[in-house]
Design a protein around this motif. Sequence first.
Motif, short mmCIF file in Angstrom:
data_model
loop_
_atom_site.label_atom_id
_atom_site.label_comp_id
_atom_site.label_asym_id
_atom_site.label_seq_id
_atom_site.Cartn_x
_atom_site.Cartn_y
_atom_site.Cartn_z
N MET A 82 34.29 39.04 46.81
CA MET A 82 34.85 37.70 46.61
C MET A 82 35.51 37.22 47.90
SD MET A 82 36.56 37.73 42.78
CE MET A 82 37.65 39.12 43.07
N VAL A 83 36.26 38.12 48.53
CA VAL A 83 36.94 37.73 49.77
C VAL A 83 35.92 37.45 50.86
CG1 VAL A 83 38.51 38.51 51.59
CG2 VAL A 83 39.09 38.93 49.18
N ALA A 84 34.89 38.30 50.94
CA ALA A 84 33.86 38.11 51.96
C ALA A 84 33.15 36.76 51.75
CB ALA A 84 32.85 39.25 51.91
N HIS A 85 32.89 36.43 50.50
CA HIS A 85 32.24 35.16 50.18
C HIS A 85 33.15 33.99 50.57
CE1 HIS A 85 30.65 32.25 46.86
NE2 HIS A 85 30.13 31.97 48.03
N ALA A 86 34.42 34.14 50.22
CA ALA A 86 35.38 33.07 50.54
C ALA A 86 35.50 32.87 52.05
CB ALA A 86 36.74 33.39 49.93
N ARG A 87 35.50 34.01 52.79
CA ARG A 87 35.56 33.92 54.26
C ARG A 87 34.30 33.26 54.82
NH1 ARG A 87 40.60 34.39 55.83
NH2 ARG A 87 41.56 36.39 55.42
N ALA A 88 33.17 33.64 54.25
CA ALA A 88 31.89 33.12 54.78
C ALA A 88 31.79 31.61 54.58
CB ALA A 88 30.73 33.83 54.08
N ASP A 89 32.32 31.12 53.47
CA ASP A 89 32.19 29.68 53.17
C ASP A 89 33.33 28.85 53.74
OD1 ASP A 89 29.93 30.39 51.83
OD2 ASP A 89 30.45 29.40 49.94
N HIS A 90 34.39 29.52 54.22
CA HIS A 90 35.51 28.80 54.81
C HIS A 90 35.00 27.90 55.94
CE1 HIS A 90 39.86 28.48 55.78
NE2 HIS A 90 39.40 28.25 56.99
N PRO A 91 35.40 26.65 56.12
CA PRO A 91 36.55 26.00 55.46
C PRO A 91 36.24 25.36 54.11
CG PRO A 91 35.63 24.53 57.10
CD PRO A 91 34.82 25.80 57.16
N ALA A 146 37.57 34.25 30.43
CA ALA A 146 37.46 34.71 31.82
C ALA A 146 38.82 34.87 32.50
CB ALA A 146 36.61 33.72 32.62
N HIS A 147 38.86 35.79 33.44
CA HIS A 147 39.98 35.87 34.38
C HIS A 147 39.66 34.87 35.49
CE1 HIS A 147 41.21 39.72 32.56
NE2 HIS A 147 39.93 40.00 32.55
N TYR A 148 40.56 33.93 35.69
CA TYR A 148 40.37 32.99 36.80
C TYR A 148 41.01 33.60 38.04
CZ TYR A 148 38.52 29.23 33.89
OH TYR A 148 37.73 28.46 33.07
N VAL A 149 40.18 33.98 38.98
CA VAL A 149 40.69 34.63 40.19
C VAL A 149 40.68 33.62 41.34
CG1 VAL A 149 40.22 36.41 41.92
CG2 VAL A 149 40.10 36.97 39.47
N LEU A 150 41.79 33.57 42.05
CA LEU A 150 41.93 32.67 43.20
C LEU A 150 42.06 33.51 44.47
CD1 LEU A 150 42.50 29.43 42.97
CD2 LEU A 150 42.66 30.72 40.85
N VAL A 151 41.34 33.09 45.49
CA VAL A 151 41.41 33.74 46.79
C VAL A 151 41.85 32.68 47.77
CG1 VAL A 151 40.05 34.87 48.62
CG2 VAL A 151 39.42 35.22 46.21
N THR A 152 42.82 32.99 48.61
CA THR A 152 43.12 32.00 49.65
C THR A 152 42.73 32.54 51.02
OG1 THR A 152 44.73 30.56 50.73
CG2 THR A 152 45.56 32.65 49.91
N GLU A 175 43.79 36.33 58.88
CA GLU A 175 43.88 37.80 58.90
C GLU A 175 43.96 38.40 57.49
OE1 GLU A 175 43.54 39.47 61.66
OE2 GLU A 175 43.43 37.61 62.80
N THR A 176 44.81 37.82 56.66
CA THR A 176 45.09 38.41 55.36
C THR A 176 44.67 37.46 54.24
OG1 THR A 176 47.02 39.44 56.35
CG2 THR A 176 46.91 39.47 53.94
N ALA A 177 43.80 37.94 53.39
CA ALA A 177 43.42 37.14 52.23
C ALA A 177 44.31 37.54 51.06
CB ALA A 177 41.97 37.37 51.87
N GLU A 178 44.67 36.56 50.26
CA GLU A 178 45.48 36.85 49.09
C GLU A 178 44.61 36.60 47.86
OE1 GLU A 178 49.64 35.33 49.53
OE2 GLU A 178 49.17 34.54 47.54
N VAL A 179 44.66 37.54 46.91
CA VAL A 179 43.84 37.44 45.70
C VAL A 179 44.76 37.54 44.49
CG1 VAL A 179 41.93 38.46 44.40
CG2 VAL A 179 41.92 38.56 46.90
#
Lengths: 149, 92
Positions: free
Chosen positions: A1-10, A93-99, A104-108
Amino acid sequence: MVAHARADHPDEACGIIAGPEGTGAPERHVPMTNAARSTTFYEFDSEEWKREYDRMWDNDEEVVVAYHSHTHTEAYPSRSDAKIASELGLPGAHYVLVTTKDPETAEVRSFRIADGVITEEPIEVTGAPEAVQSYKFAHTPDSTVYDCH
Amino acid sequence: MSIEVRIPTILRPQTKGEKLVTGEGETIGELFTDLDSRYTGLRARVVTDEGALHRFVNVYINDEDVRFIGGLEAKLADGDSVTILPAVAGGM
């Protein structure tokens, strides 16, 4: 999830983790296309969502985790996140948020959203907790509970 | 004419827990009116008071999102499968 979020950032990223119906076990990660392609909004691509839903239907699976990223704000459901999820969302569902606001640091963080009420819940990382935040620990635990309280 | 309709979890309280129901109608609009006669309140979750589809619900005839084929006026044929899904979305 974090890798996906990083890849699609911004842009905001979104997706699901499917699992066998009734088990609550998140087993199959499905990154989805954000049809909104926006830094402030996400929406599952309609055709892709239908395809994935058909696959889950055939496999007797359900959405265990529905995640999306925030790219400039906290990993906390926004007003529209809560409103849309309450009106017509995924109640189990669990709604998971990644920022990804910090490079450097992703928060989940994980939440239940129902009837306009947002309830945070702890996340337990199993299998490879050292991949997440090993610097916090002098040992390598089998599982790590990131409590929300 | 019988149409199978897949009901998402969030609308199953309206269908007495059924995930698959059947209905009738020449169009999606008629189908929802027919379903509402047996599953009270279902239509209101999908169709607005103004008679349009809610913004954050997806309705498909087979694999086609009805938004692109006429919305509530989209035509149904015998044996079609209709799927209702939450349009999973949100924003900052």
